[in-house]
Write an enzyme that holds these catalytic residues in place. Structure first.
Site, mmCIF file in Angstrom:
data_model
loop_
_atom_site.group_PDB
_atom_site.id
_atom_site.type_symbol
_atom_site.label_atom_id
_atom_site.label_comp_id
_atom_site.label_asym_id
_atom_site.label_seq_id
_atom_site.Cartn_x
_atom_site.Cartn_y
_atom_site.Cartn_z
ATOM 1 N N LYS A 69 0.856 -1.198 0.000
ATOM 2 C CA LYS A 69 0.000 0.000 0.000
ATOM 3 C C LYS A 69 0.892 1.249 0.000
ATOM 4 O O LYS A 69 1.887 1.272 -0.702
ATOM 5 C CB LYS A 69 -0.981 -0.068 1.173
ATOM 6 C CG LYS A 69 -1.895 -1.284 1.066
ATOM 7 C CD LYS A 69 -2.744 -1.543 2.274
ATOM 8 C CE LYS A 69 -1.994 -2.327 3.324
ATOM 9 N NZ LYS A 69 -2.819 -2.927 4.356
ATOM 10 N N ASP A 119 -5.203 -7.908 9.362
ATOM 11 C CA ASP A 119 -6.598 -7.431 9.427
ATOM 12 C C ASP A 119 -7.599 -8.484 8.936
ATOM 13 O O ASP A 119 -8.740 -8.534 9.401
ATOM 14 C CB ASP A 119 -6.786 -6.099 8.668
ATOM 15 C CG ASP A 119 -6.203 -6.102 7.266
ATOM 16 O OD1 ASP A 119 -5.572 -7.100 6.877
ATOM 17 O OD2 ASP A 119 -6.381 -5.092 6.556
HETATM 18 C C1 BGC Z 1 -1.394 -6.507 2.889
HETATM 19 C C2 BGC Z 1 -2.210 -7.497 3.681
HETATM 20 C C3 BGC Z 1 -3.487 -6.835 4.168
HETATM 21 C C4 BGC Z 1 -4.233 -6.199 3.008
HETATM 22 C C5 BGC Z 1 -5.498 -5.503 3.450
HETATM 23 C C6 BGC Z 1 -2.243 -5.874 1.800
HETATM 24 O O1 BGC Z 1 -1.516 -4.883 1.149
HETATM 25 O O2 BGC Z 1 -0.295 -7.153 2.304
HETATM 26 O O3 BGC Z 1 -1.471 -7.975 4.783
HETATM 27 O O4 BGC Z 1 -4.286 -7.810 4.775
HETATM 28 O O5 BGC Z 1 -3.407 -5.273 2.375
HETATM 29 O O6 BGC Z 1 -5.247 -4.491 4.358
#
Ligand code: BGC
Length: 467
Positions: free
Chosen positions: A176, A212
């Site tokens: 992200k 999460d």
């Molecule tokens: C992460 C995950 C997370 C998901 C939703 C992804 O970018 O790698 O660990 O569960 O985003 O937040």
């Protein structure tokens, strides 16, 4: 007379039909056609994801696998007898939150506060980030006058972690909008504890670190005994599910009990596609979004589904349509040219307009600098948004259909959280319809309200009860 009235009738009819459905220009449909996925394509996505999941679970192939299928060390779902005060931290979505959750049977009470994580910290050093988290935690605890209690804490940390137990999680990569130095390869719980002890003003017992998706599943399972899958469609996308322990041969380290029949697996499906297996559905627009992201060539499935990229994907398509003279008379509104300016919430807002009405659409376009747009422009913009969000819903559905086949039980509930699922006006319906087409088990999709916060407290509660 008869013929006259017939022709008047057909004129009225034509007028209303035209009014009701300004149809999308066929040139626009043509530019967007690669974003429409057939069920055959989606079934191929399911097959390939299933193969990648097998590779992730198997200890022989785990290290080189793309979809990692991390062991969560969560083997017990809550049973409703959990009691007490628990703190939770939730980092990794749109906001950073600190929560105090009081559990007592089926009642729960929650106090929470949102703290901003300035972008400079999202791209700074590990110490800066964890000092900030510890500071927010201390402020929160002191506000509630709880600084003298030792409080159990569950930490929802929504990034890929290799776990060696419930309280040891090593960061594999940032995703992200995060790219913080000095954290990859480190135990995130140790970094948090170190930051708390640098302050030396609060007493915290970190009982669990979790994803999460795990929090969402736990939170849903607390109310609903059939919950076996947790899904996030928010800033990022990922899913976890209940797997037979014997299938997760990758779970070698840590303090898990191999005799318990089940274990939660965090698939980290966002990374799916990095080996090229999704190239058959990647479009030129996906490649532009990927090239300009913080992590090119990574998290490709996530980039086709989640909120961090959905608005940008729509913007890239719209920009091309303007450049080809197919929208706004070929004149690009100022902000539509700028990366990141077409927010994902616009997609939901535009699609929330009733058919044939363009109120939200006009507002959004005005914010971007386009005034006096025609109904036809609005209809076309709405079409682009719907194509992008449908594809996201369909890909998430393919993933869930594959997991339902794996779990292989009827009446499984899927707990879901995340801003896209929550706020997009049709996401839930699109998913329900598509999952039914792609597999044969009965299922329910359930919004898992506040999954990641409440789930962290539940995992901490189950863990601290066992201690
Ligand atoms: C992460 C995950 C997370 C998901 C939703 C992804 O970018 O790698 O660990 O569960 O985003 O937040």
């Amino acid at each position: 007379m008869k013929t006259k009235s017939k022709s008047l009738f057909s004129k009225i009819c034509k007028f209303y039909c035209k009014k009701e459905s300004s149809t999308v220009d066929h040139e626009i449909r043509d530019v967007c056609k690669d974003l429409l996925l057939t069920n055959d394509q989606l079934k191929l996505v399911m097959e390939r994801l299933a193969e990648e999941i097998n590779r992730g679970l198997n200890k022989e192939t785990h290290n080189d696998s793309i979809v990692k299928c991390f062991t969560t060390y969560v083997q017990d779902l809550p049973n409703g007898t959990e009691k007490g005060n628990f703190l939770a931290l939730d980092l990794g979505g749109t906001n950073f939150r600190v929560l105090l959750i009081t559990l007592d049977g089926q009642n729960f009470d929650m106090k929470s506060k949102i703290y901003a994580i300035p972008q400079i910290l999202m791209l700074g050093t590990g110490n800066q980030l964890f000092d900030h988290i510890a500071q927010c935690l201390a402020l929160f605890v002191k506000d509630l006058n709880l600084q003298d209690e030792v409080l159990p804490l569950g930490f929802t940390f929504s990034f890929p972690l290799t776990q060696h137990g419930l309280t040891k999680g090593f960061l594999v990569r940032w995703t992200k909008g995060f790219n913080v130095s000095g954290v990859i390869g480190e135990d995130v719980v140790a970094l948090l504890e170190a930051a708390i002890s640098r302050r030396n003003d609060i007493k915290i017992d970190v009982c669990a670190i979790l994803n999460d998706t795990t929090g969402t599943l736990m939170s849903c399972a607390w109310k609903n005994r059939n919950c076996r899958i947790g899904l996030i469609v928010g800033t990022g996308s990922n899913a976890c599910y209940v797997e037979k322990t014997e299938k997760a041969t990758c779970a070698i380290a840590g303090n898990y009990n191999p005799h318990k029949p089940h274990m939660l697996i965090n698939t980290e499906w966002g990374a799916f596609g990095e080996s090229g297996v999704l190239d058959f559905i990647l479009t030129e627009f996906d490649r532009v979004v990927d090239d300009n992201s913080l992590n090119p060539k990574k998290q490709l499935f996530e980039k086709m589904i989640s909120g961090m990229y959905m608005g940008e994907l729509a913007r890239v398509i719209l920009e091309k349509l303007v450049d080809n003279g197919l929208l706004f008379g070929g004149k690009c509104p100022t902000d539509l040219k700028k990366r990141g300016k077409f927010f994902t919430k616009y997609v939901s807002e535009i699609e929330a307009d009733p058919k044939g009405k363009y109120h939200n659409c006009r507002e959004v376009l005005a914010e971007l600098g386009a005034r006096n747009v025609t109904d036809q422009d609005c209809e076309n913009v709405r079409y682009v948004c719907s194509v992008v969000s449908r594809r996201a819903a369909h890909l998430a559905s393919a993933g869930i259909a594959m997991l339902l086949n794996r779990v292989n039980e009827n009446n499984v509930t899927v707990g879901i959280d995340g801003s896209v699922y929550r706020f997009h006006p049709h996401f839930h319906d699109l998913m329900t319809e598509k999952i039914s087409e792609l597999q044969n088990h009965k299922f329910d999709l359930m919004l898992s309200e506040d999954g990641s916060g409440r789930g962290a407290a539940l995992v901490a509660a189950v863990a601290s009860q066992k201690r």
